[in-house]
Design a protein around this motif. Structure first.
Motif, PDB file in Angstrom:
ATOM      1  N   ASP A 109      63.855  85.773  82.883  1.00 38.37           N
ATOM      2  CA  ASP A 109      64.610  85.540  81.654  1.00 38.37           C
ATOM      3  C   ASP A 109      64.295  84.141  81.155  1.00 38.37           C
ATOM      4  O   ASP A 109      64.288  83.190  81.949  1.00 38.37           O
ATOM      5  CB  ASP A 109      66.119  85.682  81.894  1.00 38.37           C
TER       6      ASP A 109
ATOM      7  N   ASP B 165      76.279  86.282  80.440  1.00 40.95           N
ATOM      8  CA  ASP B 165      76.202  86.428  78.991  1.00 40.95           C
ATOM      9  C   ASP B 165      74.944  87.175  78.572  1.00 40.95           C
ATOM     10  O   ASP B 165      74.932  87.878  77.553  1.00 40.95           O
ATOM     11  CB  ASP B 165      76.206  85.054  78.309  1.00 40.95           C
ATOM     12  N   ARG B 166      73.877  87.011  79.335  1.00 36.96           N
ATOM     13  CA  ARG B 166      72.596  87.616  78.985  1.00 36.96           C
ATOM     14  C   ARG B 166      72.379  88.955  79.675  1.00 36.96           C
ATOM     15  O   ARG B 166      71.277  89.516  79.640  1.00 36.96           O
ATOM     16  CB  ARG B 166      71.464  86.638  79.302  1.00 36.96           C
TER      17      ARG B 166
ATOM     18  N   GLY C 252      73.404  76.214  78.413  1.00 35.63           N
ATOM     19  CA  GLY C 252      73.354  77.635  78.101  1.00 35.63           C
ATOM     20  C   GLY C 252      73.681  77.914  76.649  1.00 35.63           C
ATOM     21  O   GLY C 252      73.030  78.730  75.983  1.00 35.63           O
TER      22      GLY C 252
ATOM     23  N   VAL D 264      65.996  81.951  79.657  1.00 37.39           N
ATOM     24  CA  VAL D 264      67.011  80.912  79.833  1.00 37.39           C
ATOM     25  C   VAL D 264      66.790  80.169  81.149  1.00 37.39           C
ATOM     26  O   VAL D 264      67.091  78.975  81.253  1.00 37.39           O
ATOM     27  CB  VAL D 264      68.431  81.496  79.751  1.00 37.39           C
TER      28      VAL D 264
ATOM     29  N   GLU E 220      70.939  79.231  73.210  1.00 34.98           N
ATOM     30  CA  GLU E 220      71.157  80.288  72.223  1.00 34.98           C
ATOM     31  C   GLU E 220      71.041  79.736  70.793  1.00 34.98           C
ATOM     32  O   GLU E 220      70.601  80.445  69.891  1.00 34.98           O
ATOM     33  CB  GLU E 220      72.535  80.923  72.420  1.00 34.98           C
TER      34      GLU E 220
ATOM     35  N   LEU F  16      74.091  83.530  82.873  1.00 33.82           N
ATOM     36  CA  LEU F  16      73.337  84.744  83.197  1.00 33.82           C
ATOM     37  C   LEU F  16      74.137  85.989  82.846  1.00 33.82           C
ATOM     38  O   LEU F  16      73.578  86.981  82.367  1.00 33.82           O
ATOM     39  CB  LEU F  16      72.965  84.737  84.677  1.00 33.82           C
TER      40      LEU F  16
END
Length: 374
Positions: free
Chosen positions: A188, A278-279, A229, A190, A233, A276
Protein backbone atom coordinates in the motif's frame (compact mmCIF):
# COMPACT_ATOMS: atom_id res chain seq x y z
CA UNK A 1 26.35 15.33 5.26
CA UNK A 2 24.31 13.84 2.41
CA UNK A 3 21.86 14.97 -0.24
CA UNK A 4 19.86 11.82 -1.00
CA UNK A 5 16.22 12.33 -1.98
CA UNK A 6 13.32 10.21 -0.73
CA UNK A 7 9.96 9.73 -2.46
CA UNK A 8 8.99 12.98 -0.76
CA UNK A 9 11.07 16.10 -1.39
CA UNK A 10 13.93 16.14 1.13
CA UNK A 11 15.52 19.52 1.82
CA UNK A 12 18.96 19.20 3.37
CA UNK A 13 20.99 21.43 5.64
CA UNK A 14 23.97 21.77 3.30
CA UNK A 15 24.94 25.40 3.91
CA UNK A 16 23.21 26.46 7.17
CA UNK A 17 21.31 29.02 5.10
CA UNK A 18 18.19 30.74 6.36
CA UNK A 19 15.84 30.54 3.37
CA UNK A 20 13.31 33.16 2.42
CA UNK A 21 10.00 32.16 3.96
CA UNK A 22 6.54 33.65 4.56
CA UNK A 23 6.98 34.05 8.31
CA UNK A 24 4.86 37.21 8.42
CA UNK A 25 1.90 35.31 6.92
CA UNK A 26 2.22 32.43 9.37
CA UNK A 27 1.12 31.46 12.84
CA UNK A 28 3.40 29.39 15.07
CA UNK A 29 1.69 27.00 17.48
CA UNK A 30 3.71 25.90 20.52
CA UNK A 31 2.01 23.27 22.72
CA UNK A 32 3.20 23.47 26.32
CA UNK A 33 2.35 22.20 29.77
CA UNK A 34 3.15 23.80 33.08
CA UNK A 35 6.26 21.62 33.38
CA UNK A 36 7.89 23.85 30.72
CA UNK A 37 7.37 26.92 32.92
CA UNK A 38 10.69 28.80 33.22
CA UNK A 39 12.56 25.83 31.77
CA UNK A 40 15.83 26.40 29.93
CA UNK A 41 14.65 24.84 26.67
CA UNK A 42 11.32 26.68 26.66
CA UNK A 43 13.03 30.00 27.39
CA UNK A 44 15.36 29.43 24.45
CA UNK A 45 12.42 28.64 22.17
CA UNK A 46 10.42 31.71 23.20
CA UNK A 47 13.41 34.07 23.09
CA UNK A 48 14.28 32.81 19.61
CA UNK A 49 10.70 33.23 18.37
CA UNK A 50 10.93 36.89 19.31
CA UNK A 51 13.75 37.21 16.74
CA UNK A 52 11.94 35.14 14.10
CA UNK A 53 8.92 37.47 14.34
CA UNK A 54 6.15 35.33 12.82
CA UNK A 55 2.77 36.88 12.14
CA UNK A 56 1.33 35.23 15.24
CA UNK A 57 2.43 32.93 18.08
CA UNK A 58 -0.13 30.80 19.89
CA UNK A 59 0.97 28.98 23.04
CA UNK A 60 -1.42 26.07 23.58
CA UNK A 61 -1.21 25.54 27.34
CA UNK A 62 -2.38 22.59 29.40
CA UNK A 63 -2.01 23.44 33.09
CA UNK A 64 -3.94 23.44 36.38
CA UNK A 65 -5.52 26.77 37.39
CA UNK A 66 -2.96 27.58 40.06
CA UNK A 67 -0.15 27.44 37.49
CA UNK A 68 -1.76 29.54 34.78
CA UNK A 69 -1.19 32.95 36.39
CA UNK A 70 2.57 32.51 36.86
CA UNK A 71 2.85 30.98 33.39
CA UNK A 72 1.02 33.90 31.81
CA UNK A 73 3.23 36.45 33.55
CA UNK A 74 6.37 34.54 32.55
CA UNK A 75 5.19 34.41 28.92
CA UNK A 76 4.82 38.20 28.96
CA UNK A 77 8.55 38.61 29.62
CA UNK A 78 9.75 37.66 26.13
CA UNK A 79 9.21 40.91 24.29
CA UNK A 80 6.57 39.85 21.77
CA UNK A 81 2.82 39.38 21.70
CA UNK A 82 1.96 35.74 22.31
CA UNK A 83 -1.61 34.49 22.43
CA UNK A 84 -2.17 32.17 25.36
CA UNK A 85 -4.77 29.47 24.66
CA UNK A 86 -5.60 27.70 27.94
CA UNK A 87 -6.72 24.42 26.41
CA UNK A 88 -8.10 22.88 29.60
CA UNK A 89 -9.60 26.09 30.97
CA UNK A 90 -13.03 25.58 32.57
CA UNK A 91 -14.99 27.34 29.84
CA UNK A 92 -13.08 25.47 27.12
CA UNK A 93 -13.80 22.13 28.78
CA UNK A 94 -17.48 23.04 29.07
CA UNK A 95 -17.64 24.09 25.42
CA UNK A 96 -16.08 20.84 24.26
CA UNK A 97 -18.36 18.76 26.47
CA UNK A 98 -21.43 20.56 25.15
CA UNK A 99 -20.36 19.73 21.58
CA UNK A 100 -19.59 16.07 22.29
CA UNK A 101 -15.81 16.50 22.21
CA UNK A 102 -14.99 15.75 25.85
CA UNK A 103 -13.25 12.41 25.33
CA UNK A 104 -9.54 11.65 25.56
CA UNK A 105 -7.33 14.70 25.86
CA UNK A 106 -3.66 15.51 25.69
CA UNK A 107 -1.14 17.17 23.41
CA UNK A 108 -3.08 16.21 20.30
CA UNK A 109 -6.27 17.89 21.44
CA UNK A 110 -4.34 21.01 22.48
CA UNK A 111 -2.67 21.23 19.06
CA UNK A 112 -6.02 20.65 17.34
CA UNK A 113 -7.61 23.55 19.22
CA UNK A 114 -4.70 25.85 18.37
CA UNK A 115 -4.66 24.75 14.72
CA UNK A 116 -8.27 25.82 14.34
CA UNK A 117 -7.55 29.23 15.86
CA UNK A 118 -4.33 29.67 13.86
CA UNK A 119 -5.75 28.61 10.51
CA UNK A 120 -8.70 30.98 10.88
CA UNK A 121 -6.58 34.05 10.08
CA UNK A 122 -3.15 32.89 8.88
CA UNK A 123 -2.08 31.54 5.49
CA UNK A 124 0.33 29.01 6.97
CA UNK A 125 0.69 27.26 10.32
CA UNK A 126 3.84 25.93 12.00
CA UNK A 127 3.73 23.55 14.97
CA UNK A 128 6.71 22.73 17.14
CA UNK A 129 7.44 21.63 20.68
CA UNK A 130 9.11 23.74 23.36
CA UNK A 131 11.58 21.17 24.70
CA UNK A 132 14.44 21.50 22.20
CA UNK A 133 17.51 22.99 23.84
CA UNK A 134 19.06 23.22 20.38
CA UNK A 135 16.22 25.33 18.93
CA UNK A 136 17.49 27.80 16.31
CA UNK A 137 16.06 30.84 14.46
CA UNK A 138 16.34 28.93 11.17
CA UNK A 139 13.79 26.27 12.18
CA UNK A 140 10.58 28.16 11.44
CA UNK A 141 11.80 29.59 8.10
CA UNK A 142 13.08 26.18 7.05
CA UNK A 143 9.75 24.54 7.81
CA UNK A 144 7.86 27.27 5.95
CA UNK A 145 10.07 27.60 2.88
CA UNK A 146 8.66 24.52 1.07
CA UNK A 147 5.12 25.86 1.47
CA UNK A 148 6.11 29.00 -0.38
CA UNK A 149 7.30 26.71 -3.20
CA UNK A 150 3.90 25.08 -3.55
CA UNK A 151 4.06 22.17 -1.10
CA UNK A 152 1.14 21.73 1.30
CA UNK A 153 3.03 20.09 4.17
CA UNK A 154 6.57 19.99 5.49
CA UNK A 155 7.94 17.87 8.30
CA UNK A 156 11.11 18.48 10.27
CA UNK A 157 13.71 15.79 10.84
CA UNK A 158 16.90 15.78 12.86
CA UNK A 159 19.46 13.61 14.61
CA UNK A 160 18.93 12.80 18.28
CA UNK A 161 22.46 12.49 19.66
CA UNK A 162 23.26 13.59 23.21
CA UNK A 163 25.72 12.65 25.90
CA UNK A 164 27.54 10.45 23.38
CA UNK A 165 24.46 8.27 22.84
CA UNK A 166 21.75 7.75 20.24
CA UNK A 167 18.27 8.80 21.37
CA UNK A 168 14.99 9.02 19.47
CA UNK A 169 14.30 5.53 20.76
CA UNK A 170 10.55 5.35 20.17
CA UNK A 171 11.05 6.15 16.51
CA UNK A 172 14.24 4.14 15.99
CA UNK A 173 13.12 1.04 17.85
CA UNK A 174 9.35 1.03 17.34
CA UNK A 175 8.01 3.09 14.44
CA UNK A 176 10.84 2.57 11.92
CA UNK A 177 11.04 -1.24 12.23
CA UNK A 178 7.25 -1.54 12.43
CA UNK A 179 6.78 0.42 9.20
CA UNK A 180 9.51 -1.71 7.59
CA UNK A 181 7.78 -4.92 8.68
CA UNK A 182 4.39 -3.69 7.49
CA UNK A 183 5.84 -2.58 4.16
CA UNK A 184 7.22 -6.07 3.59
CA UNK A 185 3.83 -7.63 4.35
CA UNK A 186 1.34 -5.24 2.72
CA UNK A 187 1.47 -3.44 -0.60
CA UNK A 188 0.00 0.00 0.00
CA UNK A 189 1.45 3.40 -0.92
CA UNK A 190 0.73 4.85 2.53
CA UNK A 191 3.42 2.56 3.94
CA UNK A 192 5.89 3.85 1.35
CA UNK A 193 4.87 7.35 2.38
CA UNK A 194 5.40 6.71 6.09
CA UNK A 195 8.72 5.04 5.36
CA UNK A 196 9.96 8.08 3.42
CA UNK A 197 10.11 10.27 6.54
CA UNK A 198 13.47 10.44 8.26
CA UNK A 199 11.84 11.08 11.67
CA UNK A 200 8.10 10.43 11.63
CA UNK A 201 7.69 11.32 15.34
CA UNK A 202 9.18 14.81 15.07
CA UNK A 203 6.84 17.37 16.61
CA UNK A 204 7.85 20.02 14.08
CA UNK A 205 5.76 20.55 10.96
CA UNK A 206 4.25 23.27 8.80
CA UNK A 207 1.09 23.19 6.73
CA UNK A 208 -1.13 25.42 4.67
CA UNK A 209 -4.17 26.70 6.53
CA UNK A 210 -6.36 24.67 4.21
CA UNK A 211 -4.58 21.45 5.13
CA UNK A 212 -4.60 22.34 8.84
CA UNK A 213 -8.38 22.73 8.71
CA UNK A 214 -8.66 19.33 7.00
CA UNK A 215 -6.78 17.25 9.59
CA UNK A 216 -8.53 14.82 11.91
CA UNK A 217 -6.27 14.88 14.96
CA UNK A 218 -5.38 12.12 17.35
CA UNK A 219 -6.05 13.62 20.81
CA UNK A 220 -2.98 12.18 22.53
CA UNK A 221 0.49 10.87 21.74
CA UNK A 222 -0.59 9.47 18.38
CA UNK A 223 -0.74 13.00 16.97
CA UNK A 224 2.42 12.93 14.85
CA UNK A 225 1.83 9.59 13.12
CA UNK A 226 -1.88 10.27 12.73
CA UNK A 227 -1.12 13.61 11.09
CA UNK A 228 1.03 11.86 8.49
CA UNK A 229 -1.82 9.50 7.62
CA UNK A 230 -4.19 12.42 7.20
CA UNK A 231 -1.64 14.36 5.16
CA UNK A 232 -1.09 11.44 2.78
CA UNK A 233 -4.76 11.55 1.83
CA UNK A 234 -4.66 15.33 1.30
CA UNK A 235 -1.19 16.08 -0.12
CA UNK A 236 0.35 12.75 -1.11
CA UNK A 237 3.96 12.35 -2.14
CA UNK A 238 4.01 15.35 -4.48
CA UNK A 239 2.63 17.81 -1.93
CA UNK A 240 4.93 16.79 0.92
CA UNK A 241 8.46 17.83 1.89
CA UNK A 242 10.74 17.13 4.83
CA UNK A 243 13.33 19.56 6.13
CA UNK A 244 16.66 18.94 7.83
CA UNK A 245 16.76 20.75 11.19
CA UNK A 246 20.20 19.53 12.22
CA UNK A 247 20.75 17.90 15.61
CA UNK A 248 18.21 18.25 18.41
CA UNK A 249 18.58 17.90 22.16
CA UNK A 250 15.30 17.05 23.86
CA UNK A 251 13.96 15.88 27.18
CA UNK A 252 14.10 12.11 27.63
CA UNK A 253 11.53 9.72 29.06
CA UNK A 254 11.91 6.43 30.87
CA UNK A 255 10.84 3.34 28.94
CA UNK A 256 8.39 1.97 31.51
CA UNK A 257 5.28 3.54 33.00
CA UNK A 258 2.10 5.05 31.57
CA UNK A 259 3.95 8.31 30.78
CA UNK A 260 7.02 6.46 29.55
CA UNK A 261 7.94 5.33 26.07
CA UNK A 262 6.12 2.02 26.40
CA UNK A 263 2.88 3.83 27.23
CA UNK A 264 3.42 6.23 24.35
CA UNK A 265 4.01 3.27 22.01
CA UNK A 266 0.45 2.08 22.60
CA UNK A 267 -0.96 5.40 21.35
CA UNK A 268 1.48 5.63 18.46
CA UNK A 269 0.78 2.05 17.41
CA UNK A 270 -2.97 2.61 17.58
CA UNK A 271 -2.64 5.71 15.38
CA UNK A 272 -0.55 3.82 12.85
CA UNK A 273 -2.96 0.90 12.65
CA UNK A 274 -5.87 3.33 12.38
CA UNK A 275 -4.27 4.62 9.16
CA UNK A 276 -4.21 1.08 7.77
CA UNK A 277 -7.76 0.42 8.93
CA UNK A 278 -8.92 3.54 7.08
CA UNK A 279 -7.47 2.06 3.90
CA UNK A 280 -9.14 -1.30 4.37
CA UNK A 281 -5.93 -3.19 5.15
CA UNK A 282 -6.67 -6.27 7.26
CA UNK A 283 -3.67 -6.78 9.50
CA UNK A 284 -2.54 -10.13 10.87
CA UNK A 285 -1.32 -8.74 14.18
CA UNK A 286 0.42 -11.91 15.36
CA UNK A 287 2.40 -12.14 12.12
CA UNK A 288 3.22 -8.42 12.16
CA UNK A 289 4.35 -8.64 15.77
CA UNK A 290 6.83 -11.37 14.89
CA UNK A 291 8.00 -9.57 11.75
CA UNK A 292 8.47 -6.40 13.81
CA UNK A 293 10.67 -8.26 16.31
CA UNK A 294 12.86 -9.48 13.47
CA UNK A 295 13.06 -6.05 11.85
CA UNK A 296 13.76 -4.43 15.21
CA UNK A 297 16.58 -6.84 16.00
CA UNK A 298 18.16 -6.20 12.61
CA UNK A 299 17.94 -2.45 13.09
CA UNK A 300 19.49 -2.69 16.55
CA UNK A 301 22.50 -4.31 14.91
CA UNK A 302 22.61 -1.48 12.37
CA UNK A 303 22.43 1.15 15.12
CA UNK A 304 25.17 -0.66 17.02
CA UNK A 305 27.44 -0.45 13.97
CA UNK A 306 26.60 3.23 13.48
CA UNK A 307 27.29 3.99 17.14
CA UNK A 308 30.63 2.19 17.03
CA UNK A 309 31.55 4.01 13.82
CA UNK A 310 30.95 7.33 15.58
CA UNK A 311 32.52 6.30 18.91
CA UNK A 312 29.16 6.51 20.73
CA UNK A 313 28.08 4.45 23.71
CA UNK A 314 25.54 1.76 22.83
CA UNK A 315 23.77 -0.83 24.98
CA UNK A 316 22.71 -3.54 22.53
CA UNK A 317 20.99 -5.60 25.24
CA UNK A 318 18.88 -2.67 26.47
CA UNK A 319 17.87 -1.78 22.91
CA UNK A 320 16.80 -5.35 22.17
CA UNK A 321 14.79 -5.37 25.40
CA UNK A 322 13.01 -2.21 24.28
CA UNK A 323 12.05 -3.89 21.01
CA UNK A 324 10.46 -6.72 23.00
CA UNK A 325 8.62 -4.22 25.20
CA UNK A 326 7.29 -2.21 22.26
CA UNK A 327 6.07 -5.38 20.54
CA UNK A 328 3.31 -5.54 23.15
CA UNK A 329 1.86 -2.31 21.70
CA UNK A 330 1.07 -4.01 18.39
CA UNK A 331 -2.65 -4.80 18.21
CA UNK A 332 -6.09 -3.61 17.19
CA UNK A 333 -6.34 0.20 17.23
CA UNK A 334 -9.54 0.22 19.30
CA UNK A 335 -12.22 2.91 19.07
CA UNK A 336 -11.65 5.82 16.73
CA UNK A 337 -11.04 8.80 19.03
CA UNK A 338 -9.89 11.28 16.40
CA UNK A 339 -11.12 14.82 16.62
CA UNK A 340 -12.98 16.04 13.54
CA UNK A 341 -11.43 18.18 10.86
CA UNK A 342 -12.15 21.85 11.50
CA UNK A 343 -14.09 21.89 8.23
CA UNK A 344 -16.57 19.48 9.90
CA UNK A 345 -16.24 20.50 13.57
CA UNK A 346 -19.39 21.28 15.60
CA UNK A 347 -17.83 24.49 16.91
CA UNK A 348 -15.89 27.44 15.53
CA UNK A 349 -12.42 28.81 16.30
CA UNK A 350 -14.09 32.03 17.51
CA UNK A 351 -16.00 30.04 20.13
CA UNK A 352 -12.75 28.45 21.31
CA UNK A 353 -11.11 31.87 21.59
CA UNK A 354 -14.07 33.22 23.54
CA UNK A 355 -14.03 30.25 25.94
CA UNK A 356 -10.28 30.58 26.46
CA UNK A 357 -10.60 34.29 27.20
CA UNK A 358 -13.36 33.65 29.74
CA UNK A 359 -11.23 30.96 31.39
CA UNK A 360 -8.22 33.29 31.58
CA UNK A 361 -10.37 36.09 32.99
CA UNK A 362 -10.85 34.01 36.13
CA UNK A 363 -7.09 33.85 36.78
CA UNK A 364 -5.48 36.73 38.70
CA UNK A 365 -2.61 38.39 36.85
CA UNK A 366 -0.62 40.87 38.86
CA UNK A 367 1.74 41.58 35.96
CA UNK A 368 -0.87 42.48 33.39
CA UNK A 369 -0.52 39.20 31.55
CA UNK A 370 -1.05 38.25 27.97
CA UNK A 371 -4.44 38.46 26.33
CA UNK A 372 -5.67 36.09 23.65
CA UNK A 373 -6.31 38.10 20.52
CA UNK A 374 -9.37 37.24 18.46
Amino acid sequence: MEYVQERIATLHDLTEARPDAPTGRSAVVVPMTDREYAGRAAERVLSTLADVDPGRVIVALRAPPERVGPFREWLGEFGFDADLLWCNGPAVETLLADRGLDGEHGKGRDVWLALGVAAADSEYVVVHDADAESYAPTHVPRLLAPLDEGYSFSKGYYARVENDRLYGRLYRLFVAPLVRALGDAYDDPVLDYLGAFRYALAGEFAATAELARSLRAQPGWGLEVGTLGETFEYAGFDGTAQVDLGTHEHDHRAVSGAAGLSGMAEYVGAALFRILDDRGIEVDYDAVREAYREAGAAMVDQYAADAAFNDLAFDRTAEREQVQTYAEAIGEPGPDRRLPAWTDAPLSPAEVVDAAERSLASIPDSAGGVALDD
